[in-house]
Scaffold this active site. Structure first.
Site, PDB file in Angstrom:
ATOM      1  N   TYR A 102       0.837  -1.204   0.000  1.00 19.43           N
ATOM      2  CA  TYR A 102       0.000   0.000   0.000  1.00 19.43           C
ATOM      3  C   TYR A 102       0.877   1.260   0.000  1.00 19.43           C
ATOM      4  CZ  TYR A 102      -3.406   3.472   1.626  1.00 19.43           C
ATOM      5  OH  TYR A 102      -4.193   4.592   1.748  1.00 19.43           O
TER       6      TYR A 102
ATOM      7  N   LYS B 243       1.347   4.062  -3.022  1.00 22.73           N
ATOM      8  CA  LYS B 243       1.120   5.498  -2.825  1.00 22.73           C
ATOM      9  C   LYS B 243       2.369   6.308  -3.229  1.00 22.73           C
ATOM     10  CE  LYS B 243      -3.080   6.108  -1.169  1.00 22.73           C
ATOM     11  NZ  LYS B 243      -4.070   6.912  -1.916  1.00 22.73           N
TER      12      LYS B 243
END
Length: 316
Positions: A145, A149
């Site tokens: 994750y 990002k």
């Protein structure tokens, strides 16, 4: 100005839509409703300044149509669940990197002037400097994750510099408040509704992080965006969080207290030194000095934000 909010029916996105509509913007929302809900924006559906498009950003043509006539894109569409990093990395890549690339490709030959992106504190990984400033590096995310990002941030910066628009990334702490449908507070409430006598807590309970109420988040995003427009910068990054932090055990105590319960806490022990799951950043506190230098201040600290969120979620 006409604004597109991707993921605008989601938790943070719908609160941002509220803030933009209340500020007089024309707002278009693009959302596939995989994580969001039309209920979050239904109070705007009859407003002539509001438009909702159900569509998936994996389809480039859908994105191209959505940005027609738009001046600003607030890009919040993403899979918000950090914990699926180990089980489903391809989902996180598609829902953070692929759709961001599609958005940038659509913007490349458009008249969009500004892109505002919601990134995450997870890009810092296990930072050795706490509070962690935007200038900290090298950035070493410890989850897919966080990596996704950071990849999205990097490609946005590259496109902005090459293709002549301006972009702003917000590295968000843990954002909480009404309409949230995941995260530690939401999980604790659901667990205690099923079993009021015992609460399972992932990890050892000493994980300590900064929490920001969604109302403070939206206020900060809109305030800093106005500041950014005047700055002349092509690309910039701001941390958005709080000056304090709170442990998972303390959150469990607040949730239990607000629900009028005295459950036994059962800690799982966690992984990698007491983390809730593999890839969970155990200690996170952002340096928000840069954001505060623009004149923004959070109205609630982490403890106040947690207590208010518990009340909001219990009220439904």
């Amino acid at each position: 100005m006409k604004v597109l909010v991707t993921g605008g029916a989601g938790f943070i996105g719908s609160h941002l839509v509220d803030g933009l509509m209340e500020s007089g913007y024309e707002v278009r929302v693009l959302d596939n409703l995989s994580a969001g809900s039309l209920d979050n924006v239904k109070h705007w559906l009859d407003n002539e300044r509001f438009e909702f498009i159900k569509g998936d950003m994996v389809d480039l043509e859908t994105v191209k149509k959505a940005i027609e006539g738009v001046d600003v894109v607030f890009h919040l569409a993403a899979n918000p669940e950090v914990r699926i990093s180990a089980q489903s990395p391809e989902t996180l890549y598609e829902s953070n990197v692929t759709i961001t690339y599609n958005l940038l490709e659509a913007m490349r030959n458009s008249d969009v002037e500004y892109l505002v992106f919601t990134s995450s504190s997870t890009v810092y990984g296990d930072a050795e400097v706490i509070p962690t400033p935007e200038s900290y590096g090298p950035l070493k995310p410890i989850s897919v994750y966080g990596g996704a990002k950071l990849a999205a941030e990097a490609i946005i910066s590259g496109y902005a510099h090459i293709f002549g628009f301006k972009a702003l990334s917000f590295r968000l702490a843990n954002i909480i408040g009404k309409r949230s449908n995941h995260g530690v507070i939401y999980d604790f409430i659901n667990k205690l509704r099923k079993n009021p006598n015992e609460l399972e807590i992932l990890g050892d309970g000493t994980q300590r992080k900064s929490y920001l109420h969604v109302s403070d988040t939206v206020e900060g995003m809109l305030h800093i965006f106005e500041h950014f427009k005047k700055s002349g910068e092509t690309y910039d990054v701001y941390n958005l969080g709080n000056d304090d932090w709170i442990t998972v055990k303390e959150i469990a105590e607040i949730v239990s207290e607000e629900m009028g319960l005295s459950p036994k806490f059962r800690f799982t022990g966690g992984v990698d030194g007491g983390r809730g799951w593999k890839g969970d950043v155990k200690l996170m506190l952002l340096d928000i000095g840069k954001a505060k230098s623009t004149g923004w201040r959070p109205k609630m600290n982490s403890y106040e934000a947690v207590r208010r969120t518990v009340k909001e979620l219990l009220e439904g």
